[in-house]
Design a protein around this motif. Structure first.
Motif, PDB file in Angstrom:
ATOM      1  N   SER A  61      17.497   1.671   1.077  1.00 17.76           N
ATOM      2  CA  SER A  61      16.653   1.057   2.398  1.00 17.76           C
ATOM      3  C   SER A  61      14.882   1.050   1.846  1.00 17.76           C
ATOM      4  CB  SER A  61      16.651   2.015   3.342  1.00 17.76           C
ATOM      5  OG  SER A  61      16.189   3.298   3.283  1.00 17.76           O
ATOM      6  N   GLN A  62      14.871   1.848   0.848  1.00 15.94           N
ATOM      7  CA  GLN A  62      13.344   1.977   0.355  1.00 15.94           C
ATOM      8  C   GLN A  62      13.036   0.961  -1.019  1.00 15.94           C
ATOM      9  OE1 GLN A  62      10.875   3.797   1.981  1.00 15.94           O
ATOM     10  NE2 GLN A  62      12.667   3.915   3.558  1.00 15.94           N
ATOM     11  N   MET A  63      14.124   0.635  -1.542  1.00 17.77           N
ATOM     12  CA  MET A  63      13.888  -0.269  -2.754  1.00 17.77           C
ATOM     13  C   MET A  63      13.187  -1.587  -2.337  1.00 17.77           C
ATOM     14  SD  MET A  63      17.359   0.282  -4.969  1.00 17.77           S
ATOM     15  CE  MET A  63      16.531  -1.029  -6.270  1.00 17.77           C
ATOM     16  N   PHE A  64      12.167  -1.745  -3.375  1.00 14.32           N
ATOM     17  CA  PHE A  64      11.389  -3.238  -3.456  1.00 14.32           C
ATOM     18  C   PHE A  64      10.361  -3.082  -1.994  1.00 14.32           C
ATOM     19  CE2 PHE A  64      15.498  -4.189  -5.263  1.00 14.32           C
ATOM     20  CZ  PHE A  64      15.010  -4.522  -6.598  1.00 14.32           C
ATOM     21  N   HIS A  65      10.265  -1.764  -1.625  1.00 13.48           N
ATOM     22  CA  HIS A  65       9.038  -1.805  -0.565  1.00 13.48           C
ATOM     23  C   HIS A  65       7.606  -1.507  -1.393  1.00 13.48           C
ATOM     24  CE1 HIS A  65      11.003  -1.174   3.724  1.00 13.48           C
ATOM     25  NE2 HIS A  65      12.192  -1.499   2.588  1.00 13.48           N
ATOM     26  N   CYS A  66       6.597  -2.066  -0.804  1.00 15.63           N
ATOM     27  CA  CYS A  66       5.431  -1.796  -1.328  1.00 15.63           C
ATOM     28  C   CYS A  66       4.674  -0.738  -0.870  1.00 15.63           C
ATOM     29  CB  CYS A  66       4.785  -3.194  -1.281  1.00 15.63           C
ATOM     30  SG  CYS A  66       5.278  -4.536  -2.079  1.00 15.63           S
ATOM     31  N   TRP A  67       4.057   0.272  -1.427  1.00 18.16           N
ATOM     32  CA  TRP A  67       3.444   1.390  -0.952  1.00 18.16           C
ATOM     33  C   TRP A  67       1.991   1.369  -1.799  1.00 18.16           C
ATOM     34  CZ3 TRP A  67       5.916   3.285   2.649  1.00 18.16           C
ATOM     35  CH2 TRP A  67       7.281   3.208   2.702  1.00 18.16           C
ATOM     36  N   PRO A  68       0.921   1.600  -0.770  1.00 14.42           N
ATOM     37  CA  PRO A  68      -0.474   1.673  -1.500  1.00 14.42           C
ATOM     38  C   PRO A  68      -0.427   3.209  -2.153  1.00 14.42           C
ATOM     39  CG  PRO A  68      -0.496   2.231   1.036  1.00 14.42           C
ATOM     40  CD  PRO A  68       0.878   1.610   0.371  1.00 14.42           C
ATOM     41  N   THR A  69      -1.204   3.251  -3.212  1.00 12.19           N
ATOM     42  CA  THR A  69      -1.210   4.191  -4.143  1.00 12.19           C
ATOM     43  C   THR A  69      -2.554   4.952  -4.578  1.00 12.19           C
ATOM     44  OG1 THR A  69      -1.077   2.897  -5.942  1.00 12.19           O
ATOM     45  CG2 THR A  69       0.957   3.793  -5.300  1.00 12.19           C
ATOM     46  N   THR A  70      -3.522   3.791  -4.684  1.00 11.21           N
ATOM     47  CA  THR A  70      -4.712   4.414  -5.048  1.00 11.21           C
ATOM     48  C   THR A  70      -5.928   3.527  -4.287  1.00 11.21           C
ATOM     49  OG1 THR A  70      -4.181   4.658  -7.253  1.00 11.21           O
ATOM     50  CG2 THR A  70      -6.464   4.356  -7.141  1.00 11.21           C
ATOM     51  N   TYR A  71      -6.903   3.978  -3.903  1.00 15.52           N
ATOM     52  CA  TYR A  71      -7.748   3.476  -3.001  1.00 15.52           C
ATOM     53  C   TYR A  71      -9.528   3.501  -3.733  1.00 15.52           C
ATOM     54  CZ  TYR A  71      -4.712   3.372   0.934  1.00 15.52           C
ATOM     55  OH  TYR A  71      -3.785   3.068   1.745  1.00 15.52           O
ATOM     56  N   TRP A  72     -10.203   2.425  -3.515  1.00  9.70           N
ATOM     57  CA  TRP A  72     -11.335   2.269  -4.107  1.00  9.70           C
ATOM     58  C   TRP A  72     -12.328   1.938  -3.158  1.00  9.70           C
ATOM     59  CZ3 TRP A  72      -7.519   0.295  -7.154  1.00  9.70           C
ATOM     60  CH2 TRP A  72      -7.218   0.786  -8.310  1.00  9.70           C
ATOM     61  N   LEU A  73     -13.397   2.307  -3.037  1.00 10.34           N
ATOM     62  CA  LEU A  73     -14.741   1.824  -2.272  1.00 10.34           C
ATOM     63  C   LEU A  73     -15.872   1.664  -2.959  1.00 10.34           C
ATOM     64  CD1 LEU A  73     -16.515   4.291  -0.747  1.00 10.34           C
ATOM     65  CD2 LEU A  73     -14.578   4.390   0.490  1.00 10.34           C
ATOM     66  N   LYS A  74     -16.710   0.916  -2.570  1.00 14.36           N
ATOM     67  CA  LYS A  74     -18.004   0.625  -3.092  1.00 14.36           C
ATOM     68  C   LYS A  74     -19.033   0.251  -2.047  1.00 14.36           C
ATOM     69  CE  LYS A  74     -18.353  -2.862  -6.023  1.00 14.36           C
ATOM     70  NZ  LYS A  74     -18.587  -3.888  -6.947  1.00 14.36           N
ATOM     71  N   PHE A  75     -20.269   0.892  -1.834  1.00  8.65           N
ATOM     72  CA  PHE A  75     -21.100   0.444  -0.994  1.00  8.65           C
ATOM     73  C   PHE A  75     -22.681   0.705  -1.652  1.00  8.65           C
ATOM     74  CE2 PHE A  75     -20.238   5.065  -0.486  1.00  8.65           C
ATOM     75  CZ  PHE A  75     -21.520   5.677  -0.553  1.00  8.65           C
ATOM     76  N   LYS A  76     -23.631   0.240  -0.848  1.00  6.34           N
ATOM     77  CA  LYS A  76     -24.992   0.547  -1.313  1.00  6.34           C
ATOM     78  C   LYS A  76     -25.756   1.538  -0.445  1.00  6.34           C
ATOM     79  CE  LYS A  76     -26.089  -3.920  -3.722  1.00  6.34           C
ATOM     80  NZ  LYS A  76     -26.635  -3.999  -4.752  1.00  6.34           N
ATOM     81  N   HIS A  77     -26.345   2.563  -1.170  1.00  6.68           N
ATOM     82  CA  HIS A  77     -27.063   3.417  -0.092  1.00  6.68           C
ATOM     83  C   HIS A  77     -28.033   2.755   0.528  1.00  6.68           C
ATOM     84  CE1 HIS A  77     -29.416   6.979   0.867  1.00  6.68           C
ATOM     85  NE2 HIS A  77     -28.410   7.764   0.269  1.00  6.68           N
ATOM     86  N   PRO A  78     -28.085   2.912   1.778  1.00  2.62           N
ATOM     87  CA  PRO A  78     -29.054   2.228   2.672  1.00  2.62           C
ATOM     88  C   PRO A  78     -30.744   2.465   2.438  1.00  2.62           C
ATOM     89  CG  PRO A  78     -27.926   3.671   3.946  1.00  2.62           C
ATOM     90  CD  PRO A  78     -27.536   4.006   2.712  1.00  2.62           C
TER      91      PRO A  78
END
Length: 176
Positions: A61-78
């Motif tokens: 039932s879990q095979m071939f499901h996609c799962w998020p593993t790593t997150y990135w974010l980027k922003f400019k200091h205001p």
């Protein structure tokens, strides 16, 4: 999982090969921009990315499901305009980005496991509070007594879901 779905996934795996990029196989976008509403009422543009992996073993039932593993974010200091980045550990999702006395703070949500307990310990809540150290250009983990009281309201989408995200890859934060 239905026989038709298993057959379709099998065909995709055969077409793209066993090491195919999960984002192609999953049919999900993985880059987007959010407008995070800060405590002072201003917004900041946050560029986000998530990497997906496809489960290729385990329960059927879990095979071939996609799962998020790593997150990135980027922003400019205001205030300074400096670009600041964060890359997360698997299963830790950013939920709050804000500034207290011009210092960036990030709150991530997730449960520690054996692979990241050395970094975050075993916190009482599933929230990890980070402060950006501009001298060392790194995010440092805060202990309970170091967390500013001002950090209360989430202002980032806790996870990426292509079904609910607008198609233009620009996502204003909900009004809090």
């Amino acid at each position: 999982m239905s026989t038709v779905k298993v057959f379709c996934v099998f065909c995709l795996v055969m077409a793209f090969g066993p090491d195919a990029d999960a984002s192609i196989m999953c049919g999900l976008d993985k880059n987007w921009i959010e407008e995070a509403l800060l405590r002072d009422g201003k917004t900041i543009e946050v560029k986000r990315e998530v990497e997906f992996v496809m489960t290729k073993s385990g329960e059927l039932s879990q095979m071939f499901h996609c799962w998020p593993t790593t997150y990135w974010l980027k922003f400019k200091h205001p205030k300074t305009g400096k670009t600041i980045k964060w890359q997360g550990e698997p299963h830790f999702e950013p939920v709050l980005l804000d500034f207290v006395n011009d210092v960036p703070y990030l709150v991530i949500y997730g449960q520690p496991d054996q692979s990241n307990m050395n970094k975050y310990g075993c916190p009482d809540t599933p929230y990890i509070f980070l402060r950006y150290d501009e001298q060392n250009n790194e995010w440092e983990h805060l202990q309970q007594g170091q967390i500013p009281r001002e950090l209360k309201d989430a202002n980032l989408a806790p996870s990426y879901d292509g079904t609910y995200m607008p198609r233009d890859d620009h996502h204003p934060s909900p009004q809090i």
